[in-house]
Write an enzyme that holds these catalytic residues in place. Structure first.
Site, short mmCIF file in Angstrom:
data_model
loop_
_atom_site.label_atom_id
_atom_site.label_comp_id
_atom_site.label_asym_id
_atom_site.label_seq_id
_atom_site.Cartn_x
_atom_site.Cartn_y
_atom_site.Cartn_z
N ASP A 8 0.94 -1.21 -0.04
CA ASP A 8 -0.08 0.05 -0.03
C ASP A 8 0.80 1.27 -0.03
O ASP A 8 0.52 2.37 -0.88
CB ASP A 8 -0.93 -0.02 1.00
CG ASP A 8 -2.04 -1.05 1.23
OD1 ASP A 8 -3.04 -0.71 0.74
OD2 ASP A 8 -1.88 -2.14 1.59
N GLY A 9 2.01 1.30 0.94
CA GLY A 9 2.74 2.63 0.88
C GLY A 9 3.36 2.73 -0.46
O GLY A 9 3.61 3.91 -0.85
#
Length: 412
Positions: free
Chosen positions: A173-174
């Site tokens: 996600d990051g």
């Protein structure tokens, strides 16, 4: 209207609607907000799931406070006609929309790219999904964990005789979030600086940014039929490279990615002249003797305290670093000197430490104005702006405000 970007941030005047949930999309919007964009976080009446994920204090999710900082919050049900009307009024004047509904969901609601871009031709729309908007898997649900597996990351992570290992945080996600940020800025540059005046949508699949970070694995297999497998903390590219325990039971991480660093480390742990020994003089030879080299380094580090190890490596200008937990990070003088973390005054939690804004800019730095707000906290404010601009019927705004006022009370 021109903005004083040195005071309000380099993205002052940029209007962003964030109707994404949990992590990748919200992080992208968070970064834009950190650098001055006006971000309106649109939540379903049930609220973003991130509010209830992870640790909480007095009913307030800490993860939410960080990921949704600097955003104004608005509650809308996009299944509802009033909610759709307010959403469209927001998007009509927006520069950017961030969404991560499953592929085809917005289209099913009559809010797809074809509708939104016709109403606002300048709109830049970031669409984050597990597998993208195309391909046979496009309708599959996807989360960061699935992306970390599907990308090839989990296969190469872990001990050689152990299972594939997933990261204990939102890595995919990051990585995807920051790809989303620069894709948004590419689109805005093309629209505004190159001058097309046209928006576009960005198709961001969670697995692809992490896949792109994994180096030459596919090329190596394509050309040499070699598949990279798990090596623990070791690397096929440089030796020594591992995590080692000190005498006082602290851990350090060591890398010798350049020949000069490798020479310094070998002479330090093996004695002057060790780097000239043909067995250790080249990376190829050290890779062949990885167990032997690792034992040499581990024995030397294991006989010394953390402070002694760091001091010795610093004197010979070799790269090593302590392996920190969160408590140790908050005490480190480097973190403190650079203000890598900061304290935000939050009405719900009081003084709240969190990561600062990165990257650093010399003239127009980002800043944290407030932590993640309560659900619907800015309902009246945002709806008032929409009605005063003539984009939303005041009767609709009144109903939406009343619905927010009669929602279950938020925890204080």
């Amino acid at each position: 209207m021109r903005h004083d970007t040195e005071k309000s941030g380099p993205l002052a005047g940029l209007k962003v609607v964030d109707c994404s949930t949990v992590l990748a999309g919200p992080i992208s919007a968070m970064v834009l907000a950190d650098f001055g964009a006006d971000v309106v976080k649109v939540e379903h009446p049930q609220g973003d799931a991130l509010r209830k994920m992870g640790h909480a204090k007095d009913g307030h999710g800490v993860w939410w406070k960080v990921t949704n900082r600097n955003k104004r919050t608005l509650t809308l049900d996009l299944h509802d006609e009033d909610g759709k009307a307010a959403f469209l009024a927001l998007v009509d004047d927006a520069d950017v929309l961030v969404e991560n509904f499953r592929t085809g969901t917005l289209e099913k609601w009559g809010l797809g790219w074809d509708v939104l871009s016709k109403r606002n031709p300048r709109l830049v729309m970031l669409r984050v999904t597990g597998f993208g908007q195309t391909g046979p898997y496009r309708f599959r649900p996807g989360y960061g964990t699935v992306a970390e597996a599907f990308s090839g990351f989990a296969h190469i992570t872990g001990e050689p005789d152990g299972p594939p290992t997933l990261p204990p945080f939102g890595l995919a996600d990051g990585v995807a979030a920051y790809h989303g940020v620069f894709a948004i800025m590419f689109a805005i540059y093309e629209r505004d600086v190159q001058g097309s005046g046209k928006g576009q949508f960005i198709d961001l699949a969670l697995y692809e940014p992490l896949f792109s970070c994994l180096g030459a694995q596919v090329s190596t297999y394509d050309q040499l039929a070699i598949v990279q497998n798990r090596r623990g903390n070791r690397s096929d590219n440089n030796v020594p490279r591992n995590a080692y325990k000190t005498r006082d039971n602290r851990w350090v991480a060591l890398s010798t990615a350049s020949p000069s660093i490798a020479r310094r480390v070998m002479n330090l742990v093996g004695g002057e002249g060790t780097a000239d020994d043909p067995r250790y003089a080249t990376n190829l030879e050290r890779v062949k003797r990885a167990d032997e080299v690792d034992k040499m380094v581990a024995d030397w580090i294991g006989a010394r305290s953390l402070a002694e190890v760091l001091d010795a490596f610093e004197k010979v200008e070799a790269a090593i670093g302590p392996i920190y937990d969160a408590a140790q990070i908050l005490e480190d003088p480097q973190y403190r000197a650079r203000e890598s973390f900061t304290t935000v005054d939050d009405p719900d939690l009081g003084p709240l430490k969190m990561q600062n804004v990165f990257p650093r800019m010399s003239r127009t730095p980002g800043r944290i104005r407030f932590a993640g707000a309560q659900q619907g906290q800015h309902q009246a404010e945002v709806l008032g702006e929409l009605t005063s601009s003539g984009r939303l019927d005041p009767a609709v705004a009144r109903r939406l405000s009343a619905a927010n006022d009669t929602a279950p009370p938020r925890k204080k």
